[in-house]
Design a protein around this motif. Structure first.
Motif, short mmCIF file in Angstrom:
data_model
loop_
_atom_site.label_atom_id
_atom_site.label_comp_id
_atom_site.label_asym_id
_atom_site.label_seq_id
_atom_site.Cartn_x
_atom_site.Cartn_y
_atom_site.Cartn_z
N PHE A 177 -18.78 47.59 31.89
CA PHE A 177 -18.60 46.33 32.61
C PHE A 177 -19.02 45.17 31.71
O PHE A 177 -19.87 45.30 30.84
CB PHE A 177 -19.45 46.30 33.88
CG PHE A 177 -19.17 47.40 34.86
CD1 PHE A 177 -17.89 47.87 35.06
CD2 PHE A 177 -20.20 47.96 35.61
CE1 PHE A 177 -17.63 48.89 35.98
CE2 PHE A 177 -19.96 48.97 36.53
CZ PHE A 177 -18.68 49.43 36.71
N ASP A 178 -18.43 44.00 31.97
CA ASP A 178 -18.86 42.78 31.28
C ASP A 178 -18.48 41.58 32.12
O ASP A 178 -18.04 41.72 33.27
CB ASP A 178 -18.29 42.69 29.86
CG ASP A 178 -16.76 42.68 29.83
OD1 ASP A 178 -16.13 42.25 30.83
OD2 ASP A 178 -16.19 43.09 28.80
N GLU A 179 -18.62 40.39 31.55
CA GLU A 179 -18.35 39.16 32.31
C GLU A 179 -16.88 39.00 32.68
O GLU A 179 -16.53 38.20 33.56
CB GLU A 179 -18.83 37.93 31.52
CG GLU A 179 -18.02 37.63 30.27
CD GLU A 179 -18.47 38.41 29.05
OE1 GLU A 179 -18.04 38.06 27.93
OE2 GLU A 179 -19.27 39.38 29.20
N ASN A 180 -16.00 39.76 32.02
CA ASN A 180 -14.57 39.67 32.32
C ASN A 180 -14.12 40.70 33.36
O ASN A 180 -12.93 40.74 33.71
CB ASN A 180 -13.76 39.86 31.03
CG ASN A 180 -14.05 38.77 30.02
OD1 ASN A 180 -14.05 37.59 30.35
ND2 ASN A 180 -14.30 39.16 28.77
N THR A 181 -15.04 41.52 33.83
CA THR A 181 -14.69 42.54 34.82
C THR A 181 -14.32 41.87 36.14
O THR A 181 -15.04 41.00 36.64
CB THR A 181 -15.85 43.51 35.03
OG1 THR A 181 -16.14 44.18 33.80
CG2 THR A 181 -15.51 44.54 36.09
N VAL A 182 -13.19 42.31 36.69
CA VAL A 182 -12.77 41.87 38.03
C VAL A 182 -12.62 43.12 38.88
O VAL A 182 -11.70 43.92 38.68
CB VAL A 182 -11.45 41.08 37.99
CG1 VAL A 182 -11.08 40.60 39.40
CG2 VAL A 182 -11.55 39.91 37.03
#
Length: 505
Positions: free
Chosen positions: A186-191
């Motif tokens: 997961f990261d900040e771009n995970t939706v």
């Protein structure tokens, strides 16, 4: 060293305050809104004298429901998620066990809540989410919180008919989220596209990583899971790239040939759990999304959701079982035979778990807790708890853990020991079958097979007779238009058994 799940929120709100954290098709809440509203709720509950009490959150599935969870934790309490789709009888049994400190509702659940056999206070979310924040009180609460304090209770089925409340703490959730996030990247771009109900621990996979990374979670409307084409269109509309769903939600899409019309364009991570993924249906997904990562997850509620994972790295035959792989870091799996010893290589045993991920046990139920959370029989030196899952597994030739079945799915029939899961695997291999479920009538000693798909029971019986020995062939085969599911998306075996018993009567 992090010791409180709320630190995720407090860290991320300084970085992306105006980014949407939790949303549905109608509205979204930013991280700053989540932060302010949850602190307001925590301050209000504290002002009512509530501390270290269970707070029932009885709301429709909505972004605000998640904020109410955090509000309970800010107050030094622990949240108990319930939902209006749960039977009233079950809710009142839960209330009898809980004796809640208070209940938080919304406009859609308020009237129902007032009719429960409950004498405590009921608060409307919208009335308390805008109350003043008492920073001093919240600081004092935090000073006394430690990582073994409980933060939620989720209720699972009990063998006596009384639901069991599994209690998890900051420490077990933090351990789980850190290692799950590492595996699923997961990261900040995970939706995220949330499928599971918010009153099950399965939603942890989206809720807390959203806070950790500043990701976004969309709550998918429940009705879309009846319309696979519209469901995939929803994934594309909101550019959802990560799902952590139960297997039946995925097979519902693949079995209706949805990918011939539309594919999820942004989806790159597909994690699945709860049941065995039929290889035939899995192959449809993998062919449609050849560049995506597919991860099989395994774990019971009592170990804070998930404890094992396997990233699919090879092809499987239709008669093979996909492994659950290996445990997360800081978690260990023990296989124990009927003598509480490690079985020989390739032999089956009960899957037992040790590590920080173990929950605190069952709320106000020391007897059941003592039955399931036991001293490690391989350790006679110091106290060490393990959780006995009741699941059977073995290690394959690659050293990967393979789930076989529940202990209670293992039956004795015609003098032979049979795993009902093996029959289900064979039935699911049939090209025209969407899903299958196998039961056992212990009184009549009959194997019952329910299935969905475009094949007659006669042809189904002929197919199974070619694949299985006579003693494993179901005595009763019934075709269904749709497989009944529990609220968290698993095949509803209890309902099917009641249907069978009703037909038998």
């Amino acid at each position: 060293m992090q010791t409180n799940v709320l630190e995720y929120l407090e860290n991320i709100v300084t970085k992306v305050p105006e980014k949407v954290a939790f949303a549905n098709e109608e509205m979204g809440l930013t991280f700053s809104q989540v932060f302010e509203q949850s602190r307001a709720i925590g301050s209000f509950l504290h002002g009512q004298g509530l501390y270290k009490k269970p707070i029932v959150v009885f709301m429709k599935k909505h972004p605000k429901t998640i904020v109410a969870f955090f509000g309970a934790i800010y107050a030094g309490c622990y949240y108990v998620p319930l939902d209006d789709e749960m039977p009233r009888h079950r809710i009142e049994l839960i209330f009898k066990t809980l004796d809640p400190g208070a209940m938080i509702c919304d406009e859609t659940t308020l009237e129902m809540a007032r009719n429960f056999n409950y004498d405590g206070e009921i608060y409307l979310y919208d009335d308390i989410a805008g109350k003043p924040v008492d920073n001093q009180a919240l600081m004092e609460i935090r000073d006394h919180q430690i990582d073994t304090d409980p933060i939620y209770i989720v209720f699972t089925s009990g063998s006596t008919g009384i639901p069991k409340g599994v209690m998890a703490c900051h420490r077990s959730v933090l351990d789980y989220i850190e290692h799950l996030s590492e595996v699923l990247r997961f990261d900040e771009n995970t939706v995220f596209g949330n499928q599971t109900p918010l009153y099950f621990d399965a939603c942890l996979k989206e809720v807390y990583p959203t806070l950790k990374y500043g990701a976004t979670t969309y709550i998918i409307p429940k009705q879309l899971f009846m319309f696979p084409l519209k469901l995939v269109e929803f994934l594309n509309q909101y550019k959802i790239n990560t799902v952590c769903w139960v297997v039946s939600a995925l097979t519902m899409i693949s079995s209706f040939r949805t990918f011939e019309k539309v594919k999820p364009e942004y989806l790159h991570t597909i994690a699945f759990a709860s049941e065995v993924f039929p290889i035939k249906q899995f192959n449809i997904w993998r062919e449609a999304l050849p560049k995506a990562r597919f991860i099989n997850l395994y774990g019971p509620t009592e170990v804070t959701g998930i404890c094992c994972y396997y990233e699919v790295d090879r092809e499987f035959g239709l008669d093979e079982s996909m492994p659950v792989g290996r445990p997360f870091r800081n978690t260990d799996i023990l296989l124990l035979d009927e003598h509480d010893q490690i079985p020989a290589p390739g032999e089956q045993g009960e899957i037992c778990v040790r590590g920080t991920s173990l929950t605190l046990g069952y709320y106000r139920n020391p007897e059941k807790t003592a039955e399931a959370f036991v001293q490690n029989p391989l350790n006679d030196i110091y106290p060490e708890l393990i959780y006995r899952t009741g699941d059977l597994g073995k290690y394959n030739e690659r050293g990967e853990l393979v789930f076989l079945s529940r202990k209670d799915y293992q039956i004795k029939h015609m003098g032979h020991r049979i795993e009902l899961g093996e029959i289900e695997v064979i039935a699911n291999m049939y090209e025209a079958v969407g899903s299958a479920c196998c039961l056992f009538d212990n009184d009549k000693k009959k194997i019952i097979l329910y299935y969905t798909g475009d094949v007659s029971p006669k042809d189904m019986a002929a197919y199974i007779k070619e694949k299985l020995p006579r003693y494993m062939v179901p005595n009763v085969i019934k075709q269904l238009e749709r497989m009944p599911l529990t609220p968290n998306g698993k095949i509803d075996r209890k309902y099917l058994m009641k249907c069978y018993e009703g037909e038998k009567a």
